[in-house]
Design an enzyme around this catalytic site. Sequence first.
Site, PDB file in Angstrom:
ATOM      1  N   HIS A   1     -12.257  13.538  21.467  1.00  0.00           N
ATOM      2  CA  HIS A   1     -12.055  13.832  20.028  1.00  0.00           C
ATOM      3  C   HIS A   1     -13.269  13.137  19.382  1.00  0.00           C
ATOM      4  CE1 HIS A   1      -9.859  13.281  15.963  1.00  0.00           C
ATOM      5  NE2 HIS A   1     -10.865  12.278  16.021  1.00  0.00           N
TER       6      HIS A   1
ATOM      7  N   HIS B   1      -6.342  22.418  23.553  1.00  0.00           N
ATOM      8  CA  HIS B   1      -6.109  21.000  22.522  1.00  0.00           C
ATOM      9  C   HIS B   1      -4.933  21.332  21.667  1.00  0.00           C
ATOM     10  CE1 HIS B   1      -8.113  17.647  20.529  1.00  0.00           C
ATOM     11  NE2 HIS B   1      -6.968  17.903  19.757  1.00  0.00           N
TER      12      HIS B   1
ATOM     13  N   LYS C   1      -8.153  12.256  28.020  1.00  0.00           N
ATOM     14  CA  LYS C   1      -8.395  12.180  26.510  1.00  0.00           C
ATOM     15  C   LYS C   1      -9.084  10.945  25.848  1.00  0.00           C
ATOM     16  CE  LYS C   1      -7.769  13.285  21.901  1.00  0.00           C
ATOM     17  NZ  LYS C   1      -6.683  13.433  21.062  1.00  0.00           N
TER      18      LYS C   1
ATOM     19  N   HIS D   1     -13.871  19.362  18.274  1.00  0.00           N
ATOM     20  CA  HIS D   1     -13.974  18.949  16.692  1.00  0.00           C
ATOM     21  C   HIS D   1     -15.575  18.968  16.364  1.00  0.00           C
ATOM     22  CE1 HIS D   1      -9.862  18.186  17.370  1.00  0.00           C
ATOM     23  NE2 HIS D   1      -9.995  16.891  17.462  1.00  0.00           N
TER      24      HIS D   1
HETATM   25 ZN   LIG Z   1      -6.081  16.635  18.125  1.00  0.00          ZN
END
Ligand SMILES: [Zn+2]
Length: 369
Positions: free
Chosen positions: A192, A59, A153, A221
């Site tokens: 994300h 990432h 993504k 994350h």
């Molecule tokens: Zn990022």
Amino acid sequence: MELFKHCKIYAPEQLPETQVLTANGKILAIGDNLSVTGLPVEEFDLEGRYLCPGFIDQHVHVTGGGGQFGFASLIPEVTKDELAATGTTTVVGLLGTDGFVKDLPTLYAKVKALDEQGLSAYMLTSYYGLPEKTLMGSVAEDLIYIDKVIGCKLALSDDRSSFPTELEILRLINQVRLGGFTSGKHGILHIHLGNLKTRIDVLHNIVDQYPSLISYLSPTHCIRTRDLFDTCVEFAKKGGMIDLSAGGTRFTEAHKAVGMALEAGVPLAKMTFSSDGHGGVRREDPVTGTVTYTPAPLTCNFKEMVALVTDGILPLESALTLLTCNPARNLSLKTKGRIAVGCDADFVALDDNLSIHSVYARGKKVYES
Ligand SMILES: [Zn+2]
């Protein structure tokens, strides 16, 4: 050809001190007293240092994150030297909130440039939002026709996201899966995660209804908040891969989160580190109120891996898996993340004190401290 001598190999499992012979960017042989006659061989005497697989960072905003404070705040792109200095020999580039000024053609060109400079670089298609952005007309066709595209993504549970519904996520999984199996890639939807209360509830719904889809989901994350971490732990216990950002906003340091996840019963093989390098990081000084917006560093992955060892959470051979064989498995990069015959000759040489001595990508030295 290259001969690496006096190496204590962490493949990532520990092997006795030996030699590694490489040619054309691949590992040809591992063993004692290797010799080649009649061909030029470049020798690297590692003098008993640790030789680890080159690190994989899945990432990285290789073209720089978007500016969230006007055009002057656009984040600059990464350089090959910055990546190599952190031990990263394989990188996955992606777009963030900005799929407009930072577009897919530029991302593709940057990925190809990093490859030409000796690293191994891949990319995800689309960006944070919906409708998805692609190069060839659909996510599946990007995977099929563009060698460098290995996934897609998307952003979820973030107030800057497009608030994707369960059906929209399912249709993107369908696209990465069709594109992946048609082109001989696995295909992942890299998601994300922001800090909204909706967390990954929708991903749990999807895998509870369709358990076979879990390997296509790659949430990242996962340690942004404690609440998000706890539900990601449950996702990993169902068999999903979870990516822990080594830098950026997080409720605890990444190495401590690994310890907590292991205690909660998550297998080590289900966790990865990534840097979010060159994403934009917004920080507000609690006293002065001054806001800064700067590139996220690439160095946190390595620091957090070392902290796993120095804090006594994991031995080196286990800590390394978060940056080597685990991301390779998540991305289905079969010749990456291991030191074994037939794998790519990507190495990081470490000194006894676990600092980076030198880095080699496809057999060529790309960094020396
Ligand atoms: Zn990022």
